[in-house]
Design a protein around this motif. Structure first.
Motif, short mmCIF file in Angstrom:
data_model
loop_
_atom_site.label_atom_id
_atom_site.label_comp_id
_atom_site.label_asym_id
_atom_site.label_seq_id
_atom_site.Cartn_x
_atom_site.Cartn_y
_atom_site.Cartn_z
N GLY A 91 0.78 -1.22 -0.13
CA GLY A 91 0.13 0.05 -0.10
C GLY A 91 0.84 1.32 -0.11
O GLY A 91 0.52 2.31 -0.73
N ILE A 92 1.92 1.33 0.71
CA ILE A 92 2.99 2.36 0.86
C ILE A 92 3.54 2.48 -0.67
O ILE A 92 3.36 3.80 -1.07
N ARG A 93 4.01 1.53 -1.30
CA ARG A 93 4.69 1.58 -2.69
C ARG A 93 3.41 2.28 -3.61
O ARG A 93 3.74 2.93 -4.67
N ASP A 94 2.12 1.74 -3.52
CA ASP A 94 1.14 2.20 -4.35
C ASP A 94 0.79 3.60 -4.13
O ASP A 94 0.73 4.40 -5.00
N THR A 95 1.00 4.01 -2.81
CA THR A 95 0.90 5.34 -2.45
C THR A 95 1.90 6.31 -2.92
O THR A 95 1.79 7.57 -3.82
N ILE A 96 3.11 5.69 -3.10
CA ILE A 96 4.34 6.63 -3.53
C ILE A 96 3.99 6.89 -5.11
O ILE A 96 4.21 8.15 -5.53
N ARG A 97 3.63 5.62 -5.94
CA ARG A 97 3.40 5.88 -7.15
C ARG A 97 2.33 6.70 -7.49
O ARG A 97 2.26 7.55 -8.73
N TRP A 98 1.20 6.64 -6.59
CA TRP A 98 -0.04 7.70 -6.71
C TRP A 98 0.63 9.20 -6.77
O TRP A 98 0.17 9.93 -7.58
N TYR A 99 1.58 9.66 -5.95
CA TYR A 99 2.23 10.81 -6.01
C TYR A 99 2.97 11.02 -7.38
O TYR A 99 3.01 12.10 -7.93
N ALA A 100 3.70 9.99 -7.70
CA ALA A 100 4.25 10.27 -8.92
C ALA A 100 3.45 10.58 -10.01
O ALA A 100 3.64 11.10 -11.08
N ASP A 101 2.36 9.94 -9.91
CA ASP A 101 1.36 10.10 -11.15
C ASP A 101 0.58 11.22 -11.12
O ASP A 101 -0.55 11.67 -11.98
N ASN A 102 0.34 11.99 -9.96
CA ASN A 102 -0.60 12.93 -9.54
C ASN A 102 0.20 14.59 -9.11
O ASN A 102 -0.12 14.88 -8.30
N ARG A 103 1.17 14.80 -10.00
CA ARG A 103 2.06 15.79 -9.52
C ARG A 103 1.13 17.10 -9.55
O ARG A 103 1.23 18.11 -8.91
N ALA A 104 0.07 17.29 -10.54
CA ALA A 104 -0.75 18.34 -10.81
C ALA A 104 -1.55 18.60 -9.52
O ALA A 104 -2.14 19.78 -9.23
N TRP A 105 -1.67 17.33 -8.86
CA TRP A 105 -2.49 17.44 -7.53
C TRP A 105 -1.52 18.38 -6.28
O TRP A 105 -1.94 18.98 -5.71
N TRP A 106 -0.64 17.59 -6.28
CA TRP A 106 0.43 18.02 -4.98
C TRP A 106 1.26 19.35 -5.20
O TRP A 106 1.51 20.20 -4.26
N GLU A 107 1.52 19.60 -6.68
CA GLU A 107 2.48 20.87 -6.77
C GLU A 107 1.76 21.92 -6.34
O GLU A 107 2.74 22.76 -5.59
N PRO A 108 0.69 22.69 -6.62
CA PRO A 108 0.24 23.90 -5.97
C PRO A 108 0.09 23.81 -4.43
O PRO A 108 -0.04 24.86 -3.78
#
Ligand SMILES: NC(=O)c1ccc[n+]([C@@H]2O[C@H](COP(=O)([O-])OP(=O)(O)OC[C@H]3O[C@@H](n4cnc5c(N)ncnc54)[C@H](O)[C@@H]3O)[C@@H](O)[C@H]2O)c1
Length: 339
Positions: A303-320
């Motif tokens: 689950g943690i590895r999937d979460t890390i990949r989610w952040y890699a795939d969702n830069r537009a969500w976290w960058e701002p």
């Protein structure tokens, strides 16, 4: 069921709301959030046509009472809180206002409106910390409260408020104290998304000196399932621990981030600890397993590895969001100032 979910635009609240409406499409869900820096409407963007969003402060008793009455709410699930330990060092008063007085304002609104259930979301951190060299040490639902930081003390105060409303006014409450959550939509100030987003940009990862300090980890969706089970079958007045038994140190989290993203360990820089940094928490969650049959389903490391990949795939969500973070983690002085 007609539900009011507070703190619904935050990390766990938004995961909870998504899980709830997917599994209970006939529910009427009101998502209430003050939208502090940590609250984000984008966390609910895919759900906007299935929920009602209200921007309000849980401490505004009159307004919350009106929402409860207007929507004929059966149950409240309270996630709303100031949640970042580092910010609590810089602005402790904010934490006591929101997590103690805000919780009281919400309980009062629920009492006046006569809601059928008030579920309060709390943390393992109210019990203080455990030694690193005693694997048998664990917190049970009977452990004494011994918080060591302003965040933990404010959450402990909130739990006492909720219990007092049950004992004194008969508010039909339940409480969960949960381990460290991971999953998508966590504000990039907390350790897993902080390390992940920095590593994605090849920036230094500020690791506290006490990198052996460890936490028990659980996916936010397993936490969400536990709360729903308690709403259905939990005993009013009771507290339930929600955990997995799986502990990982700060260093192990860092290693998972670097190996999942294929980044070098040279990115890690050691920085002085935050004052009051707790060493270890571990919850005995045998009560919820024994009495309600709940067990976590998502394997922690996967689950943690999937979460890390989610952040890699969702830069537009976290960058701002990075510019909204009130604390820049670069180590602390012994008297509680950012280094
Ligand atoms: N993150 C964890 O690992 C963890 C573990 C156990 C328990 N908890 C508890 O779960 C709850 C949610 O945590 P999170 O990690 O999702 O936090 P978060 O900071 O991501 O979300 C908190 C939300 O509460 C909202 N909020 C703050 N003050 C408010 C107010 N006065 N009125 C209405 N809304 C307000 C914020 O805007 C934000 O959307 C908190 O109560 C926290 O103590 C968190």
């Amino acid at each position: 069921m007609r539900l009011l979910v507070t703190g619904a635009a935050g990390f766990i609240g938004s995961n909870y709301v998504r899980n709830r409406v997917e599994r209970n499409p006939d529910d009427h869900v009101v998502a209430l959030d003050l939208l502090t820096y940590a609250g984000n409407r984008a966390n609910l963007a895919d759900l906007e046509d299935r929920i009602t969003f209200v921007q309000a402060d849980i401490g505004d008793t009159d307004e919350v009472e009106m929402v409860l009455r207007d929507h004929k709410i059966d149950a409240v699930v309270n996630f709303a809180a100031e949640s970042h330990n580092s910010l609590a060092i810089l602005d402790p008063a904010l934490f006591f206002r929101t997590n103690v007085l805000g919780t009281q304002g919400l309980c009062e609104a629920a009492r006046r409106a006569g809601v059928g259930r008030f579920h309060h979301v709390s943390t393992c951190e109210v019990y203080g910390d455990l030694p690193l060299d005693d694997d048998a040490a664990i917190f049970t639902e009977e452990s004494p409260y011994a918080p060591r930081t302003p965040y933990n003390a404010s959450k402990a105060g909130g739990d006492h408020v909720v219990r007092a409303y049950h004992e004194t006014f008969g508010l039909p409450i339940t409480i969960t104290n949960c381990a460290n959550n991971f999953g998508p939509y966590q504000f990039p100030e907390k350790v897993l998304p902080l390390f992940t987003t920095l590593a994605l940009d090849d920036q230094p990862l500020p690791m506290y000196e006490s990198s052996d300090n460890r936490r028990e980890w659980i996916h936010a969706l397993d936490h969400a399932d536990a709360i729903d089970l308690i709403l259905d079958r939990g005993v009013v007045g009771e507290t339930y621990h929600v955990g997995t038994g799986v502990e990982l140190s700060v260093k192990q989290i860092c290693d998972l981030v670097l190996s999942t993203l294929d980044k070098p360990s040279s990115l890690v820089v050691t920085v002085p600890d935050r004052p009051g940094h707790d060493r270890r928490y571990l919850l005995d969650w045998s009560k919820i397993k024994r009495e309600l049959g709940w067990e976590p389903k998502i394997p922690v490391e996967d689950g943690i590895r999937d979460t890390i990949r989610w952040y890699a795939d969702n830069r537009a969500w976290w960058e701002p969001l990075r510019d909204r973070a009130p604390v820049v983690e670069s180590g602390w002085t012994a008297d509680g100032r950012p280094a």
